[in-house]
Design a protein around this motif. Structure first.
Motif, PDB file in Angstrom:
ATOM      1  N   LEU A 154      58.791  78.696  57.113  1.00  0.00           N
ATOM      2  CA  LEU A 154      57.843  77.646  57.499  1.00  0.00           C
ATOM      3  C   LEU A 154      56.729  77.487  56.467  1.00  0.00           C
ATOM      4  CD1 LEU A 154      57.637  78.468  61.310  1.00  0.00           C
ATOM      5  CD2 LEU A 154      58.494  76.331  60.309  1.00  0.00           C
ATOM      6  N   ARG A 155      56.187  78.599  55.973  1.00  0.00           N
ATOM      7  CA  ARG A 155      55.092  78.496  54.999  1.00  0.00           C
ATOM      8  C   ARG A 155      55.595  77.968  53.654  1.00  0.00           C
ATOM      9  NH1 ARG A 155      50.061  81.262  55.739  1.00  0.00           N
ATOM     10  NH2 ARG A 155      50.263  82.469  53.842  1.00  0.00           N
ATOM     11  N   GLY A 156      56.851  78.242  53.328  1.00  0.00           N
ATOM     12  CA  GLY A 156      57.438  77.634  52.136  1.00  0.00           C
ATOM     13  C   GLY A 156      57.504  76.123  52.285  1.00  0.00           C
ATOM     14  N   ALA A 157      57.903  75.669  53.481  1.00  0.00           N
ATOM     15  CA  ALA A 157      57.957  74.224  53.739  1.00  0.00           C
ATOM     16  C   ALA A 157      56.547  73.625  53.739  1.00  0.00           C
ATOM     17  CB  ALA A 157      58.647  73.971  55.082  1.00  0.00           C
ATOM     18  N   LEU A 158      55.575  74.399  54.175  1.00  0.00           N
ATOM     19  CA  LEU A 158      54.191  73.909  54.200  1.00  0.00           C
ATOM     20  C   LEU A 158      53.659  73.693  52.776  1.00  0.00           C
ATOM     21  CD1 LEU A 158      51.886  73.210  56.181  1.00  0.00           C
ATOM     22  CD2 LEU A 158      51.051  75.551  55.871  1.00  0.00           C
ATOM     23  N   VAL A 159      54.032  74.565  51.855  1.00  0.00           N
ATOM     24  CA  VAL A 159      53.636  74.385  50.448  1.00  0.00           C
ATOM     25  C   VAL A 159      54.156  73.037  49.933  1.00  0.00           C
ATOM     26  CG1 VAL A 159      53.962  75.244  48.090  1.00  0.00           C
ATOM     27  CG2 VAL A 159      53.499  76.867  49.956  1.00  0.00           C
ATOM     28  N   VAL A 160      55.416  72.738  50.259  1.00  0.00           N
ATOM     29  CA  VAL A 160      56.021  71.466  49.819  1.00  0.00           C
ATOM     30  C   VAL A 160      55.312  70.281  50.473  1.00  0.00           C
ATOM     31  CG1 VAL A 160      58.153  70.110  49.837  1.00  0.00           C
ATOM     32  CG2 VAL A 160      58.241  72.592  49.404  1.00  0.00           C
ATOM     33  N   PRO A 207      55.692  83.231  50.737  1.00  0.00           N
ATOM     34  CA  PRO A 207      54.952  82.055  50.250  1.00  0.00           C
ATOM     35  C   PRO A 207      53.440  82.247  50.327  1.00  0.00           C
ATOM     36  CG  PRO A 207      56.732  81.402  51.722  1.00  0.00           C
ATOM     37  CD  PRO A 207      56.629  82.895  51.822  1.00  0.00           C
ATOM     38  N   LEU A 208      52.735  81.662  49.349  1.00  0.00           N
ATOM     39  CA  LEU A 208      51.274  81.773  49.262  1.00  0.00           C
ATOM     40  C   LEU A 208      50.703  80.356  49.190  1.00  0.00           C
ATOM     41  CD1 LEU A 208      51.273  84.594  46.565  1.00  0.00           C
ATOM     42  CD2 LEU A 208      50.601  84.877  48.959  1.00  0.00           C
ATOM     43  N   PRO A 209      50.560  79.691  50.355  1.00  0.00           N
ATOM     44  CA  PRO A 209      50.183  78.261  50.338  1.00  0.00           C
ATOM     45  C   PRO A 209      48.832  77.986  49.700  1.00  0.00           C
ATOM     46  CG  PRO A 209      50.972  78.918  52.521  1.00  0.00           C
ATOM     47  CD  PRO A 209      50.828  80.169  51.712  1.00  0.00           C
ATOM     48  N   VAL A 210      47.844  78.853  49.913  1.00  0.00           N
ATOM     49  CA  VAL A 210      46.525  78.609  49.324  1.00  0.00           C
ATOM     50  C   VAL A 210      46.581  78.812  47.811  1.00  0.00           C
ATOM     51  CG1 VAL A 210      44.116  79.324  49.289  1.00  0.00           C
ATOM     52  CG2 VAL A 210      45.355  79.273  51.464  1.00  0.00           C
TER      53      VAL A 210
END
Lengths: 341, 127
Positions: B86-92, A186-189
């Motif tokens: 966790l970072r996938g859930a954070l994107v959501v 995942p790439l949140p930024v």
């Protein structure tokens, strides 16, 4: 020891030079880099009209899997379109889109020899006295590219011409789809940046321009006097908003940690040179959009290189380095452009 | 870190063997070895810190998401899989905070995203 491609390349070229005899390829060697095409330099020798001749040339061949998937005809025609213009480019000679001759499609071009392309050399301190001159030349040439008429340059036959109000969405859709396909984690930024770009679209393009697609320090040939002798790597060339190229040239990754855009000058100086040459205006709000978009585009390229390695399509070290070195740096660049860093 | 470090090291080992053989063109050998050296330098920088980064990041994101728990299995592959989740859930969660206009939550998430890129930053990174 002769490179195994030399004989095959000589045979191909001999077929394209009916007046030549004794066509020979020597000194063929791969040039470092070249993550989207395999790039080789070589010496071509032949006899024509009883006279022995030689020329230094470049071979650009598709690799098994690329950091950037593009049509080599687009790149070939882009170079040809600017030959003889204010934008210095090497002469294109032959394009081969079939795989029989050298296993993959390729083209052959003139080598502009004797100049540097390396950003590391340019920013080593040895060229500090001419950096302002190179900066002005760099963004003046980019302005010339933006000013060019794609139809008059003959490029509308080879490239789609999007409506002016769809240039941004066409590019964003393309690169978001590649990130969806290729991201390994995942790439949140990056995802937040994409949401911001969609929520805050730019105005329609001022005109339809030729977009080089990878115009940055490292993709032009310079000398010690601060002149630029060739603009290279047109494989991502397309038609679109002229601010797209300007945004790519300004995105923070290409500062190389110097704090200067392209490692060369201030953003205001770069934009002023571009505006003077192109006759166009770089609206600051629209330019911010295109700079952030280009951070997303960069991320699409870096995650794509990791995907090409992971899939086994291309295990060359050049596919790993951008992913390791730049994915986090690219997210930091996005934070910077969005005013979060 | 992707491609995964073990896969890259295995590839580099093969590349070094190839370049130790005669007949490799000098320019290709120089390019391969130069890039390999740069990659080994990055791997060396990550070696000591990677587990710490993932544990710290997983803890911070769990706190933001209101999830209990700690990392018990400290193998990098396990920590990375949990980090991805966790970072996938954070994107959501970030997208949801934007949709509802919850600026306090957005600010908290942005603060963690800035901290995350700082944790992961390489000494040679351009930004």
């Amino acid at each position: 020891m002769a490179h195994p491609l030399e004989g095959r390349l000589a045979a191909y070229i001999a077929g394209r030079m009916p007046l030549a005899t004794g066509v020979a390829v020597t000194d063929l060697e791969r040039i470092s880099g070249g993550a989207s095409r395999e790039t080789y330099r070589f010496r071509l020798a032949w006899t024509e009209g009883g006279e022995a001749r030689q020329r230094k040339l470049i071979l650009r061949r598709d690799p098994p899997a690329s950091l950037i998937d593009t049509e080599r005809r687009v790149e070939f025609e882009a170079y040809r379109a600017f030959r003889g213009s204010a934008v210095p480019v090497p002469e294109m000679l032959w394009l081969e889109e079939a795989s029989e001759a050298l296993d993959h499609p390729f083209f052959v071009a003139e080598e502009i020899a004797g100049f540097q392309a390396s950003p590391q050399v340019l920013l080593s301190g040895a060229y500090d006295a001419v950096l302002p001159k190179i900066a002005t030349r760099k963004w003046t040439i980019l302005g010339e590219i933006a000013k060019a008429d794609p139809a008059a340059a003959g490029l509308t036959s080879f490239m789609d011409a999007p409506p002016l109000d769809a240039c941004w969405s066409r590019e964003l859709d393309h690169w978001e789809a590649l990130i969806d396909r290729d991201e390994a984690e995942p790439l949140p930024v990056t995802r937040a940046a994409i949401r911001w770009l969609r929520a805050n679209p730019p105005p329609p393009a001022q005109k339809l321009s030729v977009v080089h697609g990878d115009y940055r320090t490292g993709n032009f040939l310079y000398d010690e006097a601060g002149d630029i002798h060739g603009v290279l790597d047109w494989e991502m060339c397309h038609l679109g908003d002229p601010l797209e190229d300007l945004g790519w040239s300004l995105q923070p990754i290409w500062s190389f940690g110097s704090g200067r855009v392209g490692g060369l000058c201030t953003e205001a100086e770069a934009v002023a040179a571009w505006e003077a040459a192109s006759g166009l205006k770089a609206d600051p709000t629209a330019l911010k959009w295109w700079t952030l978009f280009n951070c997303v585009k960069g991320q699409g390229i870096w995650v794509g290189s990791a995907a090409a390695f992971n899939s086994g399509g291309n295990r060359a070290p050049i596919m790993i380095y951008p992913a390791w070195w730049l994915i986090n740096a690219q997210e930091r660049a996005m934070l910077k452009v969005m005013g979060k860093l | 870190m992707n491609p995964p470090v073990p896969n890259v090291l295995a590839e580099l080992a093969g590349l070094l063997v190839k370049n130790a053989m005669p007949g490799v063109p000098e320019a290709e050998r120089a390019s391969d070895l130069g890039l390999s050296a740069a990659l080994l330098g990055v791997a060396a920088e990550m070696w000591d810190r990677q587990a710490h980064i993932l544990v710290e990041e997983n803890r911070a994101v769990r706190a933001l998401l209101g999830e209990p728990g700690e990392d018990a299995d400290l193998r990098l592959s396990v920590l990375q899989a949990e980090n991805d989740r966790l970072r996938g859930a954070l994107v959501v969660a970030h997208a949801a905070a934007e949709a509802t206009g919850d600026t306090a939550r957005q600010d908290a998430i942005w603060a963690e995203l800035v901290a995350a890129t700082d944790r992961r930053r390489l000494s040679t990174a351009p930004v």
